[in-house]
Structures are given as structure tokens and as C-alpha cells.
Scaffold this active site. Structure first.
Site, PDB file in Angstrom:
ATOM      1  N   ALA A   1     -11.784  -1.859   3.803  1.00 43.39           N
ATOM      2  CA  ALA A   1     -12.513  -0.574   4.652  1.00 43.39           C
ATOM      3  C   ALA A   1     -13.669  -0.373   3.847  1.00 43.39           C
ATOM      4  O   ALA A   1     -13.871  -0.003   2.577  1.00 43.39           O
ATOM      5  CB  ALA A   1     -11.657   0.415   4.889  1.00 43.39           C
TER       6      ALA A   1
ATOM      7  N   ARG B   1      -0.466   4.769  -2.415  1.00 40.52           N
ATOM      8  CA  ARG B   1      -0.210   3.665  -3.201  1.00 40.52           C
ATOM      9  C   ARG B   1       0.260   4.181  -4.573  1.00 40.52           C
ATOM     10  O   ARG B   1      -0.583   5.090  -5.201  1.00 40.52           O
ATOM     11  CB  ARG B   1      -1.600   3.110  -3.423  1.00 40.52           C
ATOM     12  CG  ARG B   1      -1.949   2.074  -1.932  1.00 40.52           C
ATOM     13  CD  ARG B   1      -2.996   1.108  -2.275  1.00 40.52           C
ATOM     14  NE  ARG B   1      -4.285   1.533  -2.827  1.00 40.52           N
ATOM     15  CZ  ARG B   1      -5.243   1.753  -2.042  1.00 40.52           C
ATOM     16  NH1 ARG B   1      -5.094   1.769  -0.401  1.00 40.52           N
ATOM     17  NH2 ARG B   1      -6.433   2.057  -2.274  1.00 40.52           N
TER      18      ARG B   1
ATOM     19  N   HIS C   1      -5.031   6.531   2.203  1.00 42.03           N
ATOM     20  CA  HIS C   1      -4.491   5.535   1.797  1.00 42.03           C
ATOM     21  C   HIS C   1      -4.515   5.287   0.546  1.00 42.03           C
ATOM     22  O   HIS C   1      -3.132   4.827  -0.139  1.00 42.03           O
ATOM     23  CB  HIS C   1      -5.183   4.076   2.332  1.00 42.03           C
ATOM     24  CG  HIS C   1      -4.897   3.986   3.684  1.00 42.03           C
ATOM     25  ND1 HIS C   1      -3.822   3.004   4.149  1.00 42.03           N
ATOM     26  CD2 HIS C   1      -5.294   4.363   5.041  1.00 42.03           C
ATOM     27  CE1 HIS C   1      -3.860   3.028   5.640  1.00 42.03           C
ATOM     28  NE2 HIS C   1      -4.727   3.868   6.061  1.00 42.03           N
TER      29      HIS C   1
END
Length: 193
Positions: A38, A56, A52
Site C-alpha cells: 500500500a 504486526r 496494520h
């Protein structure tokens, strides 16, 4: 193991892929490499990317590859033991399709052929595989109506064909709906890895 996880927007596909990458890394001791495709074109997308990132683990290596370098980079990574999570193929396709196509008039056969060649390269890399486990995430966009404009139709056609080609070479294909995985190909969800 190569697997393709498909689903609509906010269907839970990325969360499922991250969970599987985490579990596989714990089982094997192999590191996770996250290939992010992205680009933050606006504030809302920047916030999504940041969300996001927060999901992680800190020990995952993140490589941002939103362009034509993706097949070559993926090929290199597949040759090393590890877990590769590529999120998201349709975002990547959008970006490579639109790089040369600023408007509908620029939608030339030559430009589409360049994109198709890149998709062929990606499918060949995934088909060849390697020693690393690979988890591919992509939006299933073919469930709606046929768009009126040529660029959006070209995108939908290529996304659908890319998914079909990758599904044929992946050992597992999962469709995610409302956060629930539906195994379309391969072993059942409870038997993952």
C-alpha cells in the site's frame, strides 16, 4: 506451503493472514517478512497503514514494495527459509495499473500488456515457489456489478484472472467473510500447518 487468502474489504483476511504467519513462525522458528504494497495517498489510507503496522510484531521485517519490483523481490525471498506475508495483491495491482494510466485515454494496449507481463512474472514466481512459506492476501472484487469505465473493467478483469491463476498453484485458498474463514482449497482451517 503457498496459500491465497481472499475476502472483501474489512472481512478479516489480513488478521487471519497475520495469525497464520505468527503461528507458522512459532512452529518453525523462521522469521516473518511482511511485504506491504500500500501507498498512503491520503490521510485515511495513512491511518489504515498505521493500524496494520500496529498489529504486526516488532520482530517482523517489513518491506514496502508497491511497484513493479514485487515479483523479483518475492522470488529472492522465497529462496530463503522463512514465512512471507504479502498484503495486498489488489492494492499492488491498482498501483501498477495506474502508474502509467493517469486517465482513461492513457489506457492503451501497450500499457495493459506491460501490466499483464508483470502479472505473468508474479504468477511464475509463485508457481515456482521455494523454501519459504507464502501467504498472499487479496481483495475479492469480482462479486459486484460490471463497472462502466474501461480502467475499472481492466482492473477487475486482471484481478479476477490473477486470483484464478494463483489459486490454481497455491496449496490452500481461503475465502474470508465476516471474519470467518471458508477453506475453498486444501486442508481444513483447523488443520492449518
Amino acid at each position: 506451503m503457498r496459500q491465497l487468502i481472499l475476502g472483501g474489504v474489512r472481512s478479516g483476511k489480513s488478521r487471519l493472514a497475520e495469525q497464520q504467519a505468527r503461528e507458522r513462525s512459532l512452529q518453525t522458528g523462521y522469521p516473518v517478512t511482511y511485504l506491504a504494497t500500500a501507498r498512503a495517498g491520503d490521510g485515511e489510507m495513512a491511518r489504515r497503514i498505521e493500524q496494520h503496522r500496529q498489529h504486526r510484531p516488532d520482530d517482523w521485517l517489513t518491506l514496502e514494495i508497491p511497484d513493479a519490483r514485487l515479483p523479483a523481490q518475492l522470488q529472492q525471498l522465497l529462496q530463503q527459509p522463512g514465512v512471507i506475508l504479502l498484503d495486498c495483491l489488489t492494492l499492488w495491482l491498482t498501483q501498477v495499473l495506474c502508474e502509467d494510466l493517469a486517465d482513461e485515454e492513457a489506457l492503451s494496449e501497450a500499457a495493459l500488456q506491460r501490466v499483464d507481463q508483470l502479472l505473468d512474472e508474479l504468477v511464475a514466481v509463485v508457481s515456482a515457489g521455494g523454501v519459504a512459506d507464502l501467504i498472499l492476501v487479496s481483495n475479492e472484487t469480482g462479486l459486484g456489478i460490471m463497472p462502466l469505465d474501461a480502467l475499472t473493467r481492466a482492473y477487475g478483469d486482471r484481478a479476477g484472472l490473477l486470483h484464478q491463476r494463483l489459486a490454481s498453484v497455491c496449496e490452500r485458498v481461503i475465502f474470508t467473510v465476516a471474519g470467518m474463514p471458508l477453506v475453498v482449497k486444501g486442508s481444513g482451517f483447523n488443520e492449518l500447518y
